[in-house]
Design an enzyme around this catalytic site. Structure first.
Site, PDB file in Angstrom:
ATOM      1  N   GLY A 125      14.658   1.976 -63.119  1.00 29.83           N
ATOM      2  CA  GLY A 125      14.022   2.916 -64.038  1.00 29.83           C
ATOM      3  C   GLY A 125      13.231   3.978 -63.315  1.00 29.83           C
ATOM      4  CG  ASP A 126       9.934   2.938 -60.947  1.00 21.98           C
ATOM      5  OD1 ASP A 126       9.334   3.292 -61.978  1.00 21.98           O
ATOM      6  OD2 ASP A 126       9.713   1.857 -60.377  1.00 21.98           O
ATOM      7  CB  ALA A 158      13.016   0.605 -57.859  1.00 25.41           C
TER       8      ALA A 158
END
Length: 147
Positions: free
Chosen positions: A82-83, A80
């Site tokens: 990049g999120d 996660a």
């Protein structure tokens, strides 16, 4: 995506793979990330932030290219990252941070995310990001052409 969509985008945050697919520029280093970032600007995007995993994030704007060095952490799961980065970038901009400040905060959120297993559990809170930033020196921001 159709080219006419880009003029409606303020900030785009692709990783190396996404930037390669969208722009046709094979992103393998800072110089190629800058070329990909400029591709977005040429189509009307306000700024591009190409995330480079363990090498940091390259901010490309009309003011030039700036590499934000990564925060050194022990990565256990990058699912996660990049999120966390993109979400925190948007949140920081919504709070009134400059783009440079927002990228640094986003880099901290991404760094924190990779230290926890699982996607949802790894997403850091605002308080955790601010505490992380308070404990460490700010990452170096280098002119992209010198990186």
């Amino acid at each position: 995506l159709p080219d006419d969509i880009w003029r409606h985008v303020d900030v785009v945050t692709p990783n190396e793979t996404e930037a390669t697919v969208m722009t046709g520029v094979e992103v393998t280093d800072v110089a190629s990330a800058e070329r990909a970032g400029r591709w977005f600007l040429e189509r009307g995007v306000g700024a591009a932030v190409v995330t480079l995993a363990g090498a940091g994030a390259l901010l490309v704007s009309p003011d030039g290219a700036r590499l934000v060095a990564p925060f050194p952490v022990e990565a256990v799961d990058t699912t996660a990252a990049g999120d966390a980065f993109s979400g925190y970038l948007g949140a920081a901009l919504a709070e009134g941070a400059t783009l440079d400040e927002a990228v640094v905060r986003a880099a901290a959120a991404g760094a924190l995310a990779v230290t926890v297993r699982g996607a949802s559990p790894s997403l850091p809170t605002r308080e955790r990001v601010h505490a992380f930033l308070a404990e460490r020196p700010a990452p170096e921001i280098v002119d992209g052409s010198r990186a």
